[in-house]
Design a protein around this motif. Sequence first.
Motif, PDB file in Angstrom:
ATOM      1  N   LEU A  45      47.367  43.166  52.691  1.00 43.25           N
ATOM      2  CA  LEU A  45      47.850  42.835  51.352  1.00 43.25           C
ATOM      3  C   LEU A  45      46.822  41.988  50.606  1.00 43.25           C
ATOM      4  O   LEU A  45      46.572  42.200  49.410  1.00 43.25           O
ATOM      5  CB  LEU A  45      49.189  42.101  51.440  1.00 43.25           C
ATOM      6  N   ALA A  46      46.214  41.053  51.308  1.00 44.82           N
ATOM      7  CA  ALA A  46      45.175  40.216  50.689  1.00 44.82           C
ATOM      8  C   ALA A  46      44.002  41.069  50.207  1.00 44.82           C
ATOM      9  O   ALA A  46      43.504  40.892  49.086  1.00 44.82           O
ATOM     10  CB  ALA A  46      44.686  39.170  51.698  1.00 44.82           C
ATOM     11  N   GLU A  47      43.576  42.031  51.029  1.00 42.99           N
ATOM     12  CA  GLU A  47      42.432  42.866  50.655  1.00 42.99           C
ATOM     13  C   GLU A  47      42.772  43.787  49.488  1.00 42.99           C
ATOM     14  O   GLU A  47      41.954  43.973  48.571  1.00 42.99           O
ATOM     15  CB  GLU A  47      41.962  43.677  51.868  1.00 42.99           C
ATOM     16  N   PHE A  48      43.957  44.382  49.499  1.00 46.47           N
ATOM     17  CA  PHE A  48      44.363  45.227  48.370  1.00 46.47           C
ATOM     18  C   PHE A  48      44.394  44.420  47.071  1.00 46.47           C
ATOM     19  O   PHE A  48      43.959  44.902  46.017  1.00 46.47           O
ATOM     20  CB  PHE A  48      45.754  45.816  48.624  1.00 46.47           C
ATOM     21  N   ALA A  49      44.923  43.199  47.140  1.00 49.09           N
ATOM     22  CA  ALA A  49      45.018  42.365  45.938  1.00 49.09           C
ATOM     23  C   ALA A  49      43.633  42.021  45.400  1.00 49.09           C
ATOM     24  O   ALA A  49      43.389  42.084  44.180  1.00 49.09           O
ATOM     25  CB  ALA A  49      45.807  41.088  46.252  1.00 49.09           C
ATOM     26  N   ILE A  50      42.721  41.667  46.291  1.00 51.01           N
ATOM     27  CA  ILE A  50      41.344  41.348  45.874  1.00 51.01           C
ATOM     28  C   ILE A  50      40.707  42.550  45.191  1.00 51.01           C
ATOM     29  O   ILE A  50      40.135  42.448  44.099  1.00 51.01           O
ATOM     30  CB  ILE A  50      40.502  40.913  47.093  1.00 51.01           C
ATOM     31  N   GLY A  51      40.802  43.713  45.847  1.00 53.06           N
ATOM     32  CA  GLY A  51      40.151  44.908  45.320  1.00 53.06           C
ATOM     33  C   GLY A  51      40.722  45.356  43.988  1.00 53.06           C
ATOM     34  O   GLY A  51      39.974  45.673  43.059  1.00 53.06           O
ATOM     35  N   ARG A  52      42.058  45.383  43.876  1.00 60.95           N
ATOM     36  CA  ARG A  52      42.642  45.884  42.630  1.00 60.95           C
ATOM     37  C   ARG A  52      42.369  44.941  41.468  1.00 60.95           C
ATOM     38  O   ARG A  52      42.145  45.380  40.342  1.00 60.95           O
ATOM     39  CB  ARG A  52      44.140  46.110  42.778  1.00 60.95           C
ATOM     40  N   ASN A  53      42.377  43.643  41.734  1.00 59.57           N
ATOM     41  CA  ASN A  53      42.117  42.691  40.656  1.00 59.57           C
ATOM     42  C   ASN A  53      40.676  42.771  40.175  1.00 59.57           C
ATOM     43  O   ASN A  53      40.414  42.777  38.974  1.00 59.57           O
ATOM     44  CB  ASN A  53      42.449  41.275  41.121  1.00 59.57           C
ATOM     45  N   ALA A  54      39.741  42.844  41.116  1.00 59.12           N
ATOM     46  CA  ALA A  54      38.325  42.823  40.752  1.00 59.12           C
ATOM     47  C   ALA A  54      37.825  44.177  40.265  1.00 59.12           C
ATOM     48  O   ALA A  54      36.884  44.258  39.477  1.00 59.12           O
ATOM     49  CB  ALA A  54      37.488  42.358  41.939  1.00 59.12           C
ATOM     50  N   LYS A  55      38.434  45.269  40.773  1.00 64.27           N
ATOM     51  CA  LYS A  55      37.976  46.626  40.475  1.00 64.27           C
ATOM     52  C   LYS A  55      36.482  46.787  40.748  1.00 64.27           C
ATOM     53  O   LYS A  55      35.719  47.334  39.950  1.00 64.27           O
ATOM     54  CB  LYS A  55      38.306  47.016  39.029  1.00 64.27           C
TER      55      LYS A  55
END
Length: 444
Positions: A60-70
Amino acid sequence: MSENREQWSSRLGFIFAAAGSAVGLGNIWRFPYITGKYGGAAFVFTYLLVVIIIGMSLMLAEFAIGRNAKQDAVGSFKKLGGGLWPIVGWMGFFSAFVILSYYAVIAGWCLAYMIKSFGNLLPEAAAGRAGDFFGAFVSDPAQAIGYHMIVMALTIAIVYKGISGGIEKCCKVLMPALFVILLLLIVRSVTLPGASKGLEFYLSPNLANLTSEGILAAIGQGFFSLSLAMGIMITYGSYIPKDEYLPSAVRSVVTIDTGVAILAGLVIFPAVFAFGIEPGAGPGLTFVTLPIVFAQMPMGAIFSFAFFLLLFIAAMTSAMSLLEVVVAYGIDQLKMSRNKSAIVMGVLVTLLGVPSALSVGGHIPQIAGKDFLDAADFVTNNVVMPLGGIFITLFVGWFWADGAKAEITDNGKRVFPLYTIWLWICRVVAPATIAIIFITGCKW
């Protein structure tokens, strides 16, 4: 770049792609043999706890980082953290690059054994020469390098086609195919005479056999089986549409990944018990022990082919995700086109894989007692990935908690009732647990 960034075209495609990344050789060959080594169902229960508490939190942490930063893994930490944080992204890039280089070698073995299932593999295994057969195969430079290059060429071709047109389209075919093959093999395995002993071993908890070493192995398997801390879930996260509820996506991906691992046990344990073979036989279970089992089965060549096809599919869905991490870096940071990045990065990974392909057969010198493939595996799995996992959870838990909450809840529009628990897992529980993996794994 982020405004025109590719996206998954459907939720199902994204789930299959992320689950396909997580479903790898470790689910199908390593999970059953360490389950056999550490007491069957008691080990499985411990593994599930680790996956639910640590694995899901980190994903969940990795998905959140990736989607926010794009962005790719390196670019994500540049954008969200700055300072020294991009080093964490570099850890993911390094892990994906190096792991793919030797992973493609092993995937090549699976491809070769698919073909050899209709050749000399089973007659040799029936004659008690399965180990010699495998040794001769990996010692042949032309075959070892040739199959490695075929796997890399296929992987490059898929990633070249992009997210929706390449990775997603392939995973929509490969993941259902993987489950169909799994179910067919389970039916064959559990209907063998004597299979019930294997089922009893696998499904009945034996706490006496779950030693402290077994608990550590469960923690490690739970961490490594989900493609975490390799930059994959950050990169895949960067292609997730904003309307996707991330906790739900994590739950789906982890359920599929864990399901495949548990189903793989239903293929292997009934079969090895039916033919009186030791279930905790180690990594050799796949390329040495199981051909002996298939050689004794009616229509063994067909089931051998199906099993190694299963392994090959699992390997390919992981290989394309590993290459995507490297290719995304070329696109985002080096401003290459996808086509150019796929070819350039793919060729570089292929070249790095050649020493691994040659090392198992003893064609190049060992590194402090390990062949090149084992040394590359040790550095990534025992050192770089655990450190990356620790820093990712610390980053989200202590430095980017508000940003993570906003990303997961869509700025408060959605409810994530487990947020506080998840936050403290990221702050304390996950880093401490992964640190145990790191400390116990640093034994060359």
